[in-house]
Design a protein around this motif. Structure first.
Motif, PDB file in Angstrom:
ATOM      1  N   ARG A 179       0.809  -1.218   0.000  1.00  0.00           N
ATOM      2  CA  ARG A 179       0.000   0.000   0.000  1.00  0.00           C
ATOM      3  C   ARG A 179       0.842   1.267   0.000  1.00  0.00           C
ATOM      4  N   ALA A 180       2.016   1.215   0.637  1.00  0.00           N
ATOM      5  CA  ALA A 180       2.776   2.440   0.898  1.00  0.00           C
ATOM      6  C   ALA A 180       3.561   2.913  -0.322  1.00  0.00           C
ATOM      7  N   GLU A 181       3.608   4.232  -0.489  1.00  0.00           N
ATOM      8  CA  GLU A 181       4.483   4.838  -1.489  1.00  0.00           C
ATOM      9  C   GLU A 181       5.883   4.933  -0.907  1.00  0.00           C
ATOM     10  N   PRO A 182       6.931   4.531  -1.642  1.00  0.00           N
ATOM     11  CA  PRO A 182       8.301   4.617  -1.116  1.00  0.00           C
ATOM     12  C   PRO A 182       8.672   6.049  -0.746  1.00  0.00           C
ATOM     13  N   LEU A 183       9.346   6.199   0.389  1.00  0.00           N
ATOM     14  CA  LEU A 183       9.793   7.505   0.850  1.00  0.00           C
ATOM     15  C   LEU A 183      11.276   7.660   0.558  1.00  0.00           C
ATOM     16  N   ASP A 184      11.763   8.910   0.611  1.00  0.00           N
ATOM     17  CA  ASP A 184      13.199   9.147   0.528  1.00  0.00           C
ATOM     18  C   ASP A 184      13.553  10.323   1.418  1.00  0.00           C
ATOM     19  N   GLY A 185      14.867  10.587   1.553  1.00  0.00           N
ATOM     20  CA  GLY A 185      15.336  11.662   2.414  1.00  0.00           C
ATOM     21  C   GLY A 185      16.065  11.112   3.627  1.00  0.00           C
ATOM     22  N   PRO A 186      16.708  11.995   4.401  1.00  0.00           N
ATOM     23  CA  PRO A 186      17.495  11.559   5.560  1.00  0.00           C
ATOM     24  C   PRO A 186      16.641  11.425   6.827  1.00  0.00           C
ATOM     25  N   VAL A 187      17.030  10.479   7.676  1.00  0.00           N
ATOM     26  CA  VAL A 187      16.452  10.343   9.015  1.00  0.00           C
ATOM     27  C   VAL A 187      17.598  10.065   9.978  1.00  0.00           C
ATOM     28  N   SER A 232      16.726  -3.046  15.201  1.00  0.00           N
ATOM     29  CA  SER A 232      16.896  -3.937  14.058  1.00  0.00           C
ATOM     30  C   SER A 232      15.544  -4.326  13.470  1.00  0.00           C
ATOM     31  N   ARG A 233      14.550  -4.515  14.343  1.00  0.00           N
ATOM     32  CA  ARG A 233      13.207  -4.832  13.873  1.00  0.00           C
ATOM     33  C   ARG A 233      12.601  -3.647  13.119  1.00  0.00           C
ATOM     34  N   ALA A 234      12.769  -2.432  13.688  1.00  0.00           N
ATOM     35  CA  ALA A 234      12.228  -1.229  13.045  1.00  0.00           C
ATOM     36  C   ALA A 234      12.892  -0.971  11.699  1.00  0.00           C
ATOM     37  N   LEU A 235      14.220  -1.081  11.664  1.00  0.00           N
ATOM     38  CA  LEU A 235      14.943  -0.813  10.421  1.00  0.00           C
ATOM     39  C   LEU A 235      14.629  -1.866   9.363  1.00  0.00           C
ATOM     40  N   GLY A 236      14.492  -3.120   9.795  1.00  0.00           N
ATOM     41  CA  GLY A 236      14.195  -4.174   8.839  1.00  0.00           C
ATOM     42  C   GLY A 236      12.877  -3.942   8.143  1.00  0.00           C
ATOM     43  N   ALA A 237      11.839  -3.594   8.916  1.00  0.00           N
ATOM     44  CA  ALA A 237      10.523  -3.346   8.327  1.00  0.00           C
ATOM     45  C   ALA A 237      10.539  -2.087   7.470  1.00  0.00           C
ATOM     46  N   PHE A 238      11.214  -1.051   7.960  1.00  0.00           N
ATOM     47  CA  PHE A 238      11.209   0.242   7.265  1.00  0.00           C
ATOM     48  C   PHE A 238      11.996   0.172   5.960  1.00  0.00           C
ATOM     49  N   ALA A 239      13.169  -0.461   5.997  1.00  0.00           N
ATOM     50  CA  ALA A 239      14.036  -0.499   4.822  1.00  0.00           C
ATOM     51  C   ALA A 239      13.402  -1.253   3.664  1.00  0.00           C
ATOM     52  N   LYS A 240      12.598  -2.266   3.969  1.00  0.00           N
ATOM     53  CA  LYS A 240      11.937  -3.014   2.896  1.00  0.00           C
ATOM     54  C   LYS A 240      10.966  -2.121   2.125  1.00  0.00           C
ATOM     55  N   LYS A 276      15.152   3.960  -0.236  1.00  0.00           N
ATOM     56  CA  LYS A 276      15.892   5.165  -0.609  1.00  0.00           C
ATOM     57  C   LYS A 276      16.146   6.110   0.567  1.00  0.00           C
ATOM     58  N   VAL A 277      15.557   5.834   1.724  1.00  0.00           N
ATOM     59  CA  VAL A 277      15.771   6.699   2.884  1.00  0.00           C
ATOM     60  C   VAL A 277      17.179   6.495   3.436  1.00  0.00           C
ATOM     61  N   GLU A 278      17.878   7.589   3.705  1.00  0.00           N
ATOM     62  CA  GLU A 278      19.236   7.546   4.267  1.00  0.00           C
ATOM     63  C   GLU A 278      19.135   7.635   5.791  1.00  0.00           C
ATOM     64  N   ILE A 279      19.526   6.575   6.481  1.00  0.00           N
ATOM     65  CA  ILE A 279      19.349   6.475   7.932  1.00  0.00           C
ATOM     66  C   ILE A 279      20.698   6.595   8.636  1.00  0.00           C
ATOM     67  N   THR A 280      20.758   7.481   9.635  1.00  0.00           N
ATOM     68  CA  THR A 280      21.939   7.624  10.479  1.00  0.00           C
ATOM     69  C   THR A 280      21.523   7.333  11.917  1.00  0.00           C
ATOM     70  N   VAL A 281      22.301   6.500  12.621  1.00  0.00           N
ATOM     71  CA  VAL A 281      21.960   6.105  13.988  1.00  0.00           C
ATOM     72  C   VAL A 281      23.082   6.520  14.934  1.00  0.00           C
ATOM     73  N   LYS A 282      22.692   7.088  16.081  1.00  0.00           N
ATOM     74  CA  LYS A 282      23.647   7.477  17.124  1.00  0.00           C
ATOM     75  C   LYS A 282      23.317   6.698  18.389  1.00  0.00           C
ATOM     76  N   TYR A 283      24.304   5.960  18.922  1.00  0.00           N
ATOM     77  CA  TYR A 283      24.149   5.271  20.193  1.00  0.00           C
ATOM     78  C   TYR A 283      24.879   6.067  21.265  1.00  0.00           C
TER      79      TYR A 283
END
Length: 294
Positions: free
Chosen positions: A87-95, A109-117, A121-128
Motif C-alpha cells: 500500500r505504501a508509497e516509497p519515501l526518501d530523504g534523511p532520518v 533492528s526490527r524497526a529498520l528491517g521493516a522500514f528499509a523493505k 531510498k531513505v538515508e538512515i543515520t543512527v547514534k548510540y
C-alpha cells in the motif's frame, strides 16, 4: 503428514494470547467470541494439543502454545509488513535517530528491517549514546528522533514502555553473595551516584566498585563473566543472569520510562514513517515485566 496452518487462525491465536481473554481478543479481530473460540478449537485440533489453559480469570498459554507463539507472531508481523509495503508509497530523504544501545538489536533492528523493505531510498543515520547526550544532540539539531530513558523530571514525550533499572547477578557466579558487593557502574557520575549507589546505601549494602564501562554492553559483560553485579534495564537482562529481588534486599533502582522525542520541525514523511516503525517495534516486544519474588 504436512501441517498447513491458516494465517487467519494464527492471527486469532496471537490476539487471544496477548489479551489472555477470548472476549477482548474477539474485539481486536472483529469477530464474535464464539467465532474466536471455534477458531482456537480448530487450531488446537490441527496441532493435536491444547494451546491454552482456561481459567476463571482468563486463559494462559500451555507449553505447546508457548512453542507456537513466537513463530505465530513472526508470521502475522510478516504478513502485516507485506500488506503495508503493497500500500505504501516509497519515501526518501534523511532520518537521524538516537537510541540507547540496549535497544539496538531487540528494537531498532526490527524497526529498520521493516522500514528499509518499504523505503529503501531513505538515508538512515543512527547514534548510540546515553540519554543526556541524545537530548543535547536533538536540541542542537543533530538528530530528528531520540529514544531516551527518563527516570525523573518526566517530559511530555511519547512513552514507549516502562523499563525500570534493576540489579542483576549471574546465575553461574553468584556475585551478589560476596562481601563487600562487587558492583559494575557506568564511568559517569550523576545517575550512578544518585540512583544506583544510593539504592545500595539505602538498603545497607557494603559495596566496592569493581568495574566501570561507557556502555550497557560493558556492564552486561561484567555480570556474565562474574566480575560484579550491575544495574541493567529489566528488559535487557543477559542470558544466564537474573534480577536481584526485594526479598534478597535489592529491588528497582529507578522507575525509568523509555520515551520518544522528536526535534522541532522534524516532520518529513520519512521521519514520520521511521517514528511509526520504532513505535511498532517497541509495542510488538512489550511483555509484562514483574520482578520475581515480590
Amino acid at each position: 503428514m504436512t501441517l498447513h496452518l491458516d494465517s487467519d487462525l494464527l492471527r486469532t491465536f496471537v490476539a487471544v494470547a496477548e489479551a489472555s481473554n477470548f472476549t477482548k481478543a474477539a474485539e481486536q479481530v472483529c469477530r464474535t467470541q464464539s467465532a474466536v473460540s471455534m477458531q482456537i478449537k480448530r487450531l488446537e485440533e490441527m496441532v493435536g494439543e491444547p494451546l491454552f489453559d482456561r481459567g476463571s480469570r482468563g486463559v494462559s498459554l500451555t507449553r505447546k502454545g508457548l512453542d507456537l507463539i513466537q513463530n505465530a507472531r513472526r508470521i502475522v508481523s510478516l504478513l502485516d509488513e507485506t500488506a503495508a509495503s503493497m500500500r505504501a508509497e516509497p519515501l526518501d530523504g534523511p532520518v537521524r535517530i538516537g537510541i540507547p544501545e540496549e535497544y539496538s538489536y531487540s528494537v531498532l533492528s526490527r524497526a529498520l528491517g521493516a522500514f528499509a523493505k518499504m523505503h529503501p531510498k531513505v538515508e538512515i543515520t543512527v547514534k548510540y549514546a546515553h540519554s543526556a547526550s541524545q537530548m543535547a544532540a536533538l536540541e542542537a539539531g543533530e538528530l530528528d528522533l531520540a529514544v531516551v530513558f527518563e527516570w525523573q523530571d518526566f517530559s511530555d514525550g511519547e512513552i514507549l514502555m516502562r523499563d525500570p533499572t534493576v540489579w542483576v547477578t549471574s546465575n553461574l557466579h553468584l556475585q551478589h553473595e560476596e562481601r563487600p558487593l562487587p558492583v559494575a557502574l557506568y564511568n559517569r557520575d550523576g545517575w550512578c551516584r544518585d540512583f544506583a549507589l544510593k539504592s545500595l546505601e539505602d538498603r545497607g549494602h557494603d559495596y566496592r566498585v569493581a568495574y566501570t564501562s561507557d556502555t550497557t554492553g560493558g556492564l552486561k559483560l561484567a555480570v556474565a563473566s562474574g566480575l560484579a553485579i550491575a544495574p541493567v534495564s529489566r528488559s535487557n537482562i543477559p542470558l544466564d543472569c537474573r534480577e536481584l529481588t526485594v526479598a534478597e534486599g535489592f529491588g528497582d533502582i529507578d522507575a525509568s520510562n523509555v520515551v520518544l522525542h522528536r526535534a522541532p520541525g522534524a516532520t518529513s514523511e520519512a521521519i514520520n514513517g521511521m517514528a511509526e516503525a520504532i513505535r511498532d517495534a517497541f509495542y510488538s516486544r512489550l511483555t509484562v515485566t514483574v520482578p520475581p519474588g515480590t
